[in-house]
Design an enzyme around this catalytic site. Structure first.
Site, PDB file in Angstrom:
ATOM      1  CB  SER A  54      38.114   3.376  -6.688  1.00 45.06           C
ATOM      2  OG  SER A  54      39.269   2.779  -7.271  1.00 45.06           O
ATOM      3  CB  CYS A  55      33.868   0.190  -7.493  1.00 38.23           C
ATOM      4  SG  CYS A  55      33.421   0.228  -6.268  1.00 38.23           S
ATOM      5  CG  ASP A  56      39.000  -0.662 -10.476  1.00 42.41           C
ATOM      6  OD1 ASP A  56      39.556   0.296 -11.017  1.00 42.41           O
ATOM      7  OD2 ASP A  56      39.202  -1.068  -9.524  1.00 42.41           O
TER       8      ASP A  56
END
Length: 466
Positions: A54-56
């Protein structure tokens, strides 16, 4: 601004200074921790299988920040071999009736667009993250909800990031632009440069000098939460529960019609719209979201650009990701002073893995020097993304800095002492640059020659690697 140079007078040419710095590599005391090595497939097979993909995005608003600044940060986690470029587009006026060519579809263009700097996958039109000359920053994340991802090509979430920056002079104005386009055109389409299907909906973090907005979408539906102070992060999760500041006018009626909400009590968006059987990557991302929240809370009240960079470089939480076919392909940190007379500072790596990259500052100016060495080659109508059927072949999208960084990474693996010494020097330059920018924002030194700052940093980094 002298952040890349040994002293304020800049007496040395770039080449001479680099030569002298290179000479110091052999005598540098290697007292820093070992250079982080690339994960071994066998040794890390179990870890990679469990690692979240995922990204953050992160934001700190006073009093969460140490100074009177809003701090924005994002890691873009994408397919490992995807190249991310950093591009600048000036403000522009457009004739009535003109159309805008996005990644897959055309939409009507507006009369005026703001100047933007974008960190973006080189194969598409939109961006993973970026900023405009009005002091607005936006990043997005993949998310899945009870609303199905509709097949077919529409606006990518990354297209919406870029459009929001080009059209919004505040975080709220950018949000309004994005939600309006969602209503008109929807979201969807292939999200990676590969024939294997991969599509998703999006959440966004939109930030300006005064406030932040979390925007979470489900198809054309959306909900938003205003953040006025403190720290906040988003990942591949729905995070808005009952703290709703704005929403699509049909959000609740659709939820009732679908039988997801009985209409009684408070409306909890996260509970109502989270999928019953979420994708594995969304479940695994909970670890990253929790880790990011803990890191922000640990630094609450003292967040600076340096702190945000350290969070983006954090390996144990998985925020700095290196997992199987995915890794952090680009990173961004922005400093948005509340005082509007001060410039906003936007740092980009333009290379993968922030724990192995350095952040380079970009500041909007009237005549910025083009930085073509972080811009990927263009392939025009022969680009396999444009030809139907799409993604039937691949082209080399690596820009000059990406290539040089790849060579440096190989050196750091095969000659770790030499590689670590070079990296330590570059990190020292990054720290010096951060210190002098902080002094400039506090009025201790003048902020001249800002337009060439990003160019100087990229040029210096490449020369170090050669």
């Amino acid at each position: 601004m002298s952040c890349l140079w040994p002293d304020e007078t800049r007496p040395l040419s770039t080449d001479l200074w680099i030569s002298q710095s290179r000479d110091s590599v052999s005598t540098t005391c290697l007292s820093s921790p070992s250079w982080p090595s690339a994960p071994s497939t066998e040794k890390n097979k179990h870890r990679m299988a469990q690692a979240p993909m995922s990204c953050d995005c992160f934001v700190s608003l006073p009093p969460g920040s140490r100074d009177d600044h809003v701090i924005f940060g994002k890691n873009s986690d994408r397919p490992r071999d995807e190249v991310q470029e950093v591009v600048y587009h000036p403000a522009a006026s457009h004739p009535p009736g003109s159309m805008l060519e996005c990644t897959y579809i055309q939409i009507p263009q507006v009369e005026k667009t703001y100047a933007v700097v974008l960190s973006k996958p080189a194969w598409l039109w939109g961006a993973e993250m970026g900023a405009n000359d009005q002091g607005v920053c936006i990043g997005n994340e993949a998310v899945w909800t009870r609303e199905p991802v509709v097949p077919g090509e529409a606006l990518l979430g990354m297209d919406l990031v870029r459009i929001g920056l080009e059209r919004g002079d505040s975080a709220w104005a950018a949000l309004t632009a994005i939600t309006g386009l969602l209503e008109q055109h929807g979201q969807g389409g292939q999200c990676k440069e590969d024939p294997e299907p991969f599509s998703y909906h999006n959440t966004f973090l939109l930030v300006d000098r005064n406030e932040a907005w979390v925007l979470e979408t489900a198809g054309r539906l959306w909900v938003a939460q205003k953040v006025s102070e403190g720290v906040k992060n988003i990942s591949n999760q729905l995070t808005i529960h009952t703290e709703i500041s704005a929403e699509h006018p049909e959000l609740r009626s659709v939820a009732k019609t679908q039988g997801w909400w009985d209409g009684l009590g408070e409306f909890n968006f996260c509970r109502v719209f989270s999928p019953e059987n979420p994708p594995v990557r969304m479940e695994l991302a909970k670890k990253r979201y929790k880790g990011g929240t803990e890191l922000l809370q640990h630094h609450d009240g003292s967040v600076t650009a340096e702190v945000m960079m350290s969070i983006l470089r954090d390996k144990p939480s998985g925020i700095c990701m290196d997992s199987g076919g995915f890794c952090t392909t680009g990173s961004m940190v922005s400093v948005l002073p509340r005082e509007t007379s001060l410039p906003c500072i936007h740092f980009f790596t333009a290379t993968p893995d922030p724990s192995r990259s350095i952040f380079k500052p970009f500041i909007f100016s009237d005549c910025p020097t083009p930085v073509l060495r972080v811009v990927s080659p263009q392939f025009g109508p022969d680009d396999p993304v444009r030809k139907q059927p799409r993604f039937q072949s691949r082209v080399d999208r690596r820009h000059d800095l990406y290539k040089a960084h790849q060579v440096a990474l190989n050196t750091m693996e095969t000659k770790p002492d030499e590689g670590l010494a070079v990296y330590n020097i570059l990190r020292d330059l990054e720290s010096q640059c951060l210190s002098e920018i902080s002094a400039m924002l506090s009025g201790e030194i003048p902020g001249d020659e800002l337009g060439d700052l990003f160019f100087d940093c990229v040029d210096t980094e490449i020369k170090f690697y050669q």
